[in-house]
Scaffold this motif. Structure first.
Motif, PDB file in Angstrom:
ATOM      1  N   LYS A   1      33.775  35.199  38.145  1.00 32.78           N
ATOM      2  CA  LYS A   1      33.432  36.796  38.384  1.00 32.78           C
ATOM      3  C   LYS A   1      34.917  37.494  38.983  1.00 32.78           C
ATOM      4  CE  LYS A   1      30.070  38.280  39.244  1.00 32.78           C
ATOM      5  NZ  LYS A   1      29.298  39.269  38.294  1.00 32.78           N
TER       6      LYS A   1
ATOM      7  N   ILE B   1      31.896  41.861  42.581  1.00 34.90           N
ATOM      8  CA  ILE B   1      31.372  41.498  43.808  1.00 34.90           C
ATOM      9  C   ILE B   1      31.640  42.579  44.771  1.00 34.90           C
ATOM     10  CG2 ILE B   1      30.971  39.775  45.611  1.00 34.90           C
ATOM     11  CD1 ILE B   1      31.512  37.950  43.184  1.00 34.90           C
TER      12      ILE B   1
ATOM     13  N   GLN C   1      27.515  42.295  49.016  1.00 37.18           N
ATOM     14  CA  GLN C   1      27.061  40.863  48.170  1.00 37.18           C
ATOM     15  C   GLN C   1      27.708  39.950  49.152  1.00 37.18           C
ATOM     16  OE1 GLN C   1      27.924  41.854  43.931  1.00 37.18           O
ATOM     17  NE2 GLN C   1      26.069  40.801  43.628  1.00 37.18           N
TER      18      GLN C   1
ATOM     19  N   TYR D   1      25.330  36.161  42.753  1.00 38.75           N
ATOM     20  CA  TYR D   1      26.392  36.844  42.272  1.00 38.75           C
ATOM     21  C   TYR D   1      26.439  37.284  40.962  1.00 38.75           C
ATOM     22  CZ  TYR D   1      28.927  35.645  46.669  1.00 38.75           C
ATOM     23  OH  TYR D   1      29.354  35.706  47.918  1.00 38.75           O
TER      24      TYR D   1
END
Length: 116
Positions: free
Chosen positions: A66, A80, A84, A109
């Protein structure tokens, strides 16, 4: 640091690197990395978030996939959000040994499982 055609970085250089949202908002700082012993893949980046001068800072493991390094920002960018992070599945004490938690976190995620 760059070697030939490959971008390489020491894990010690990643620690302390800033993390930004796609909109450029500072989200946190990489505290350390977690590497899967079997595959050698970086599995998690543990990010410090919140607090002041390191006090009261929370640490959140986020899937390595990510994060994207952007040279222009001198840090990592992620999609993100703070919301979150704050809504992430509760992390058990021995989270690195809990595959069910890892699955929940990756699904939360929207990240692919690193072990597949």
């Amino acid at each position: 640091m760059t070697h030939g055609n490959h971008d390489m970085v020491s894990s010690s250089d990643v620690n302390g690197t800033e993390v930004y949202s796609e909109a450029g908002e500072h989200v946190g700082t990489i505290d350390h990395l977690m590497i899967d012993k079997q595959s050698g893949k970086v599995a998690w980046a543990v990010m410090g978030f919140g607090g002041f001068l390191g006090l009261g800072e929370a640490h959140y493991p986020i899937p390595w996939t990510k994060l994207t390094y952007e040279r222009s920002r001198g840090g990592f960018v992620t999609d993100i959000s703070r919301e979150q992070l704050e809504a992430a599945p509760s992390r058990p004490e021995r989270w690195t040994e809990d595959r069910a938690w890892e699955e929940q976190a990756h699904l939360h995620y929207g990240a692919p499982f690193y072990w597949i």
